[in-house]
Design a protein around this motif. Structure first.
Motif, PDB file in Angstrom:
ATOM      1  N   ILE A 194      -1.449   4.783  -4.291  1.00 44.67           N
ATOM      2  CA  ILE A 194      -2.436   5.673  -3.684  1.00 44.67           C
ATOM      3  C   ILE A 194      -2.118   7.131  -3.993  1.00 44.67           C
ATOM      4  N   GLY A 195      -0.828   7.478  -4.036  1.00 46.52           N
ATOM      5  CA  GLY A 195      -0.435   8.859  -4.266  1.00 46.52           C
ATOM      6  C   GLY A 195       1.067   8.988  -4.321  1.00 46.52           C
ATOM      7  N   PHE A 196       1.531  10.240  -4.308  1.00 47.00           N
ATOM      8  CA  PHE A 196       2.949  10.512  -4.520  1.00 47.00           C
ATOM      9  C   PHE A 196       3.433  11.578  -3.539  1.00 47.00           C
ATOM     10  N   ALA A 197       3.306  11.267  -2.249  1.00 46.66           N
ATOM     11  CA  ALA A 197       3.672  12.236  -1.209  1.00 46.66           C
ATOM     12  C   ALA A 197       5.151  12.614  -1.275  1.00 46.66           C
ATOM     13  N   TYR A 244       0.888  -1.181   0.000  1.00 45.72           N
ATOM     14  CA  TYR A 244       0.000   0.000   0.000  1.00 45.72           C
ATOM     15  C   TYR A 244       0.913   1.214   0.000  1.00 45.72           C
ATOM     16  N   ASP A 245       0.904   1.986  -1.103  1.00 41.67           N
ATOM     17  CA  ASP A 245       1.909   3.036  -1.260  1.00 41.67           C
ATOM     18  C   ASP A 245       1.320   4.403  -1.579  1.00 41.67           C
ATOM     19  N   PRO A 246       1.225   5.270  -0.562  1.00 40.88           N
ATOM     20  CA  PRO A 246       0.830   6.655  -0.809  1.00 40.88           C
ATOM     21  C   PRO A 246       2.033   7.583  -0.979  1.00 40.88           C
ATOM     22  N   VAL A 247       3.246   7.019  -1.013  1.00 40.61           N
ATOM     23  CA  VAL A 247       4.476   7.817  -1.006  1.00 40.61           C
ATOM     24  C   VAL A 247       5.074   7.946  -2.408  1.00 40.61           C
ATOM     25  N   GLY A 248       5.286   6.811  -3.075  1.00 39.41           N
ATOM     26  CA  GLY A 248       5.835   6.829  -4.425  1.00 39.41           C
ATOM     27  C   GLY A 248       7.338   7.054  -4.451  1.00 39.41           C
ATOM     28  N   GLY A 249       7.854   7.352  -5.660  1.00 39.18           N
ATOM     29  CA  GLY A 249       9.273   7.630  -5.812  1.00 39.18           C
ATOM     30  C   GLY A 249      10.151   6.443  -5.452  1.00 39.18           C
ATOM     31  N   GLU A 250      11.214   6.723  -4.726  1.00 40.82           N
ATOM     32  CA  GLU A 250      12.200   5.695  -4.391  1.00 40.82           C
ATOM     33  C   GLU A 250      11.610   4.583  -3.526  1.00 40.82           C
ATOM     34  N   ILE A 251      10.647   4.920  -2.663  1.00 38.66           N
ATOM     35  CA  ILE A 251      10.081   3.895  -1.782  1.00 38.66           C
ATOM     36  C   ILE A 251       9.307   2.859  -2.592  1.00 38.66           C
ATOM     37  N   PHE A 252       8.667   3.286  -3.677  1.00 41.76           N
ATOM     38  CA  PHE A 252       7.981   2.331  -4.550  1.00 41.76           C
ATOM     39  C   PHE A 252       8.987   1.419  -5.224  1.00 41.76           C
TER      40      PHE A 252
END
Length: 326
Positions: A237-240, A213-221
């Motif tokens: 979920i998004g790109f915080a 479940y990923d609302p962060v994006g970027g490198e964490i994805f």
């Protein structure tokens, strides 16, 4: 009425407090005396003209609220004046009064106060929809939740645990990891000091997570894509983090991975009947003691700037709510 006003969509810094005419409930709508309004990342996008919904200025931002029904429009049958409700709106929550569609307005579950209820609809609705409708989380699966102390992440931890998953939560800092653990996470990963990919592999005996479940994006994805099990699902979920990741299709192919996009707000238009079902299920989880909405900041409307800065600086846990000045 007193309201936070966006005269031009050029950033939250240029909002101002002022007076707006009281809204009126039209057919199928309810007028609500607002007791508290939840803040969301989308509010900053809307006030900058970067959100998919672009109201004509001047407008009042704010997408969710809790309060008391003041009046009902023609055709409203489910609600009556005096009821405690929470609601989702296209905009208008950061004010003393707001109008919502009856279909977007729900009874506040017993045991929640107005600040808790104000931050409930979008965050819990998003996590329920993502985990149940979209990803079909199964009991016994390993769920990896990013941004697990944030507005939506913390709700995913609680709902995932209520659905019987083994929950691994990532957050930035020991204090935020502790909050995720107190809301049900079985293990936590501090992404500031630990390697997410390696820790997930270690915690799952090398197998990886079944669902991310990923609302962060970027490198964490990108890290979690390499820390998932065969046939896993990742819900975007998004790109915080501020970076929209480019997804390498070769990894999806080799590991039979599904990447699923989820925008909860579109269900209000395309499948409103699912919203009512979701809030009924969520109310049941509240009654069972499985959900405990966490509000880290309750601020008067006049401190809206502090609220936005805290939200965008990722210095909050759970939700930030504004308390309108009547």
């Amino acid at each position: 009425m007193r309201a936070l006003i966006c005269e031009q969509p050029n950033g939250f810094e240029n909002l101002r407090l002022g007076d707006m005419p009281d809204p009126q409930a039209g057919p199928g709508e309810v007028l609500i005396d607002v007791a508290a309004a939840g803040m969301n990342f989308a509010d900053s996008l809307m006030t900058a003209g970067k959100y998919q919904v672009k109201p004509n200025p001047p407008f009042v931002p704010g997408l969710e609220l809790a309060g008391t029904v003041a009046a009902i429009g023609a055709g409203v049958t489910r609600l009556k004046p005096g009821e405690r409700v929470m609601a989702v709106v296209d905009h208008g929550a950061f004010a003393a009064k707001a109008v919502a569609k009856e279909a977007d307005t729900f009874a506040i579950p017993a045991g929640l106060d107005f600040p808790q209820a104000a931050g409930f609809p979008i965050a819990y609705g998003t996590s329920y929809g993502a985990l149940v409708w979209k990803a079909r989380l199964q009991r016994g699966e390993t769920l990896l939740v990013h941004g697990a102390a944030g507005g939506v992440g913390l709700t995913a931890v609680e709902i995932g645990k209520a659905l019987g998953a083994h929950v691994i939560a990532t957050a930035g800092g020991a204090d935020k990891c502790a909050i995720a653990a107190s809301h049900g996470a079985d293990e936590t990963i501090d992404y500031k000091t630990e390697d997410v990919r390696e820790r997930v592999k270690a915690l799952t005996a090398g197998r990886g997570a079944d669902l991310v479940y990923d609302p962060v994006g970027g490198e964490i994805f990108e890290a979690s894509l390499r820390a998932v099990a065969w046939n896993a699902r990742l819900v975007v979920i998004g790109f915080a983090a501020g970076t929209v990741q480019q997804i390498p299709a070769n990894i999806l192919l080799v590991k039979n991975v599904d990447v699923l996009g989820f925008y909860w707000g579109s269900y209000r238009q395309h499948a409103p009947q699912m919203m009512a079902q979701a809030f009924q299920a969520l109310s049941g989880m509240v009654a069972a003691g499985q959900l405990s909405p966490h509000v880290s900041h309750s601020l008067p409307l006049g401190r809206w700037r502090e609220g936005f800065e805290t939200l965008l600086g990722r210095r909050s846990a759970g939700k930030i709510v504004l308390l309108p000045e009547v």
